[in-house]
Design an enzyme around this catalytic site. Structure first.
Site, short mmCIF file in Angstrom:
data_model
loop_
_atom_site.label_atom_id
_atom_site.label_comp_id
_atom_site.label_asym_id
_atom_site.label_seq_id
_atom_site.Cartn_x
_atom_site.Cartn_y
_atom_site.Cartn_z
N GLN A 12 0.82 -1.22 0.00
CA GLN A 12 0.00 0.00 0.00
C GLN A 12 0.85 1.27 0.00
OE1 GLN A 12 -3.57 1.41 2.74
NE2 GLN A 12 -1.69 1.60 3.91
N ASP A 13 1.76 1.38 0.97
CA ASP A 13 2.55 2.61 1.08
C ASP A 13 3.49 2.76 -0.11
OD1 ASP A 13 1.20 2.76 3.43
OD2 ASP A 13 2.96 2.92 4.72
N SER A 82 2.97 -8.04 8.04
CA SER A 82 2.03 -7.20 8.76
C SER A 82 1.61 -7.85 10.08
CB SER A 82 0.80 -6.92 7.89
OG SER A 82 0.18 -8.12 7.59
N SER A 123 6.02 1.47 13.79
CA SER A 123 4.59 1.30 14.06
C SER A 123 4.24 1.69 15.49
CB SER A 123 4.24 -0.16 13.83
OG SER A 123 3.01 -0.47 14.46
N GLU A 125 2.66 -0.02 17.24
CA GLU A 125 2.64 -1.26 18.05
C GLU A 125 3.87 -1.38 18.94
OE1 GLU A 125 0.96 -4.85 17.00
OE2 GLU A 125 -0.36 -4.02 15.47
N TYR A 147 5.42 -8.67 16.22
CA TYR A 147 5.49 -7.55 15.25
C TYR A 147 6.03 -6.30 15.94
CZ TYR A 147 3.65 -3.86 12.13
OH TYR A 147 3.50 -2.75 11.33
N LYS A 151 9.71 -4.37 15.43
CA LYS A 151 9.77 -2.95 15.05
C LYS A 151 10.54 -2.15 16.11
CE LYS A 151 7.04 -2.62 11.27
NZ LYS A 151 7.45 -2.07 9.99
P1 NDP Z 1 1.86 -3.83 2.98
O1 NDP Z 1 1.60 -5.09 3.71
O2 NDP Z 1 0.83 -3.31 2.04
O3 NDP Z 1 3.24 -3.93 2.19
C1 NDP Z 1 4.39 -4.45 2.80
C2 NDP Z 1 5.34 -4.98 1.76
O4 NDP Z 1 6.42 -5.60 2.46
C3 NDP Z 1 4.78 -6.08 0.87
O5 NDP Z 1 4.15 -5.55 -0.26
C4 NDP Z 1 6.00 -6.92 0.52
O6 NDP Z 1 6.57 -6.47 -0.68
C5 NDP Z 1 7.02 -6.58 1.62
N1 NDP Z 1 7.41 -7.75 2.40
C6 NDP Z 1 8.67 -8.10 2.67
N2 NDP Z 1 8.73 -9.20 3.38
C7 NDP Z 1 7.48 -9.59 3.59
C8 NDP Z 1 6.92 -10.69 4.26
N3 NDP Z 1 7.68 -11.60 4.86
N4 NDP Z 1 5.58 -10.78 4.26
C9 NDP Z 1 4.80 -9.86 3.67
N5 NDP Z 1 5.31 -8.79 3.00
C10 NDP Z 1 6.64 -8.65 2.98
O7 NDP Z 1 2.18 -2.73 4.13
P2 NDP Z 1 1.88 -1.16 4.12
O8 NDP Z 1 2.30 -0.61 2.81
O9 NDP Z 1 0.54 -0.93 4.66
O10 NDP Z 1 2.90 -0.69 5.26
C11 NDP Z 1 4.21 -0.24 4.94
C12 NDP Z 1 5.04 -0.25 6.21
O11 NDP Z 1 4.44 0.56 7.20
C13 NDP Z 1 5.22 -1.63 6.83
O12 NDP Z 1 6.53 -1.73 7.30
C14 NDP Z 1 4.26 -1.64 7.99
O13 NDP Z 1 4.68 -2.48 9.04
C15 NDP Z 1 4.32 -0.17 8.41
N6 NDP Z 1 3.11 0.25 9.09
C16 NDP Z 1 1.93 0.25 8.41
C17 NDP Z 1 0.77 0.64 9.04
C18 NDP Z 1 -0.52 0.69 8.31
O14 NDP Z 1 -1.54 1.00 8.95
N7 NDP Z 1 -0.56 0.45 7.01
C19 NDP Z 1 0.78 1.07 10.45
C20 NDP Z 1 2.09 1.03 11.05
C21 NDP Z 1 3.20 0.64 10.39
P3 NDP Z 1 7.30 -7.51 -1.71
O15 NDP Z 1 6.41 -8.72 -1.80
O16 NDP Z 1 7.38 -6.73 -2.97
O17 NDP Z 1 8.63 -7.79 -1.12
#
Ligand code: NDP
Length: 334
Positions: A12-13, A82, A123, A125, A147, A151
């Protein structure tokens, strides 16, 4: 030309950060675990303007090779497993991805070029389940999940490398942020999708956990802008990024369903099995520091965000129905 290396770009981000960096004429290099998977799940990555590279996040050499090859000005570490009920199934992978990967990046920066700037997506968290409210940069770190613990480890290493090696590295302590790009497993998207499905006659009800649970929900596009601002300062510092306003799941349902002309009370059922075991205390962030120092503030209100999500779900489902759309992830508009 500025350049940025982004992990987690298929998420997403990643979608919103790529959009922002493209507007600012950055050269963007996205690191993913699997090129094929990333391209198939995120159509924004089929764009020519982003270079995609594959790396093994559990291998320091693999990370360091990519950083050495591209020598970006900035790194945004968005990759993470996540949080959610599944996180207890594989805490070791959570530790690797959400914790150790950051140390691997810091070590690479230190050895390759200490001018490279790092923003870590941390996060709320890290504060655990029952912190004093609102939470800010001085709230005690007390994670209560694998998680949050991973973090918190990453944030600690960032602080250590910042003081020991004078690196420009910082953590954005992010509260929940949502968008039409949010995964279907998250409550906001479950509700926006269900409202659209029920409106279109594709479903008849939604089972959901505690309707009175409250969260501080913002818009992902606003939160990646904060991360970018954090890397444009004179000094690296950590910032809480949040709206400062809590809303309940019930309010979310009311908004989403009324936006498509429905009364949520006729369709939403509270499912006691879906309650989170320990519902956290009021989790609301104070982003006063980000507002004062970065001049950041959220542009998209909760109401606009939820309507945007419902509108996009209506459009996606209508397009699917007409056979125009290739799949669930083809949400490009917002
Ligand atoms: P997403 O889950 O949408 O995207 C995370 C990306 O991380 C995936 O698309 C994937 O990309 C990559 N990834 C690498 N290793 C793993 C794994 N083992 N399992 C799953 N995905 C993995 O997260 P967001 O974009 O929502 O969040 C971005 C960041 O912000 C994250 O670090 C999240 O922890 C943090 N965050 C988000 C919050 C929210 O509300 N959205 C709140 C607080 C923190 P690929 O497959 O291309 O490697």
């Amino acid at each position: 030309m500025n350049s940025a290396l982004v992990t987690g770009i298929s998420g997403q981000d990643g979608f919103y950060l790529l959009k922002l960096l493209a507007e600012k004429n950055y050269r963007v290099i996205g690191i993913t675990r699997s090129l094929d998977e990333a391209r198939s799940k995120a159509i924004h990555l089929r764009d020519q303007s982003v270079s995609l590279v594959e790396a093994d996040f559990s291998n320091s050499q693999s990370i360091s090779d990519v950083i050495d090859k591209y020598r970006p000005r900035e790194i945004y570490n968005l990759a993470a497993m996540s949080s959610g009920s599944g996180m207890y199934e594989d805490p070791v992978s959570i530790g690797e991805t959400n914790g150790m990967l950051v140390l691997r990046i810091l070590e690479s920066i230190r050895k390759i070029d200490s001018r490279i700037r790092l923003c870590q997506a941390s996060s709320r968290e890290i504060f655990g389940d029952a912190p004093p409210s609102p939470q800010d940069e001085s709230t005690p770190i007390n994670p209560r999940s694998p998680y949050g613990a991973a973090k918190a480890y990453a944030d600690t290493m960032i602080r250590i490398y910042r003081s020991k090696y004078n690196l420009y590295a910082c953590s954005a302590i992010l509260f929940n942020h949502e968008s039409p790009q949010r995964g279907l497993g998250f409550v906001t998207r479950k509700i926006s999708r269900a409202a659209a499905q029920i409106r279109l006659g594709l479903a008849s009800e939604l089972q959901i956990g505690n309707l009175d649970a409250q969260r501080d929900w913002g818009f992902a596009g606003d939160y990646v802008r904060a991360m970018w601002l954090m890397l444009q300062q004179q000094h690296a510092e950590d910032y809480v990024i949040s709206t400062g306003r809590a809303h309940s799941v019930r309010q979310l349902c009311e908004l989403a369903f009324s936006h498509v002309g429905l009364d949520y009370r006729n369709y939403v059922r509270e499912d006691l099995k879906a309650y989170r075991p320990a519902e956290p205390a009021l989790l609301v962030g104070s982003s006063a520091k980000a507002r004062a120092v970065l001049g950041w503030e959220p542009n998209v209100s909760f109401e606009v965000l939820i309507r945007m999500m419902v509108d996009t779900d209506m459009q996606v489902l209508n397009d699917l129905d007409l056979g125009k759309n290739g799949g669930e992830t083809d949400v490009q508009n917002n």
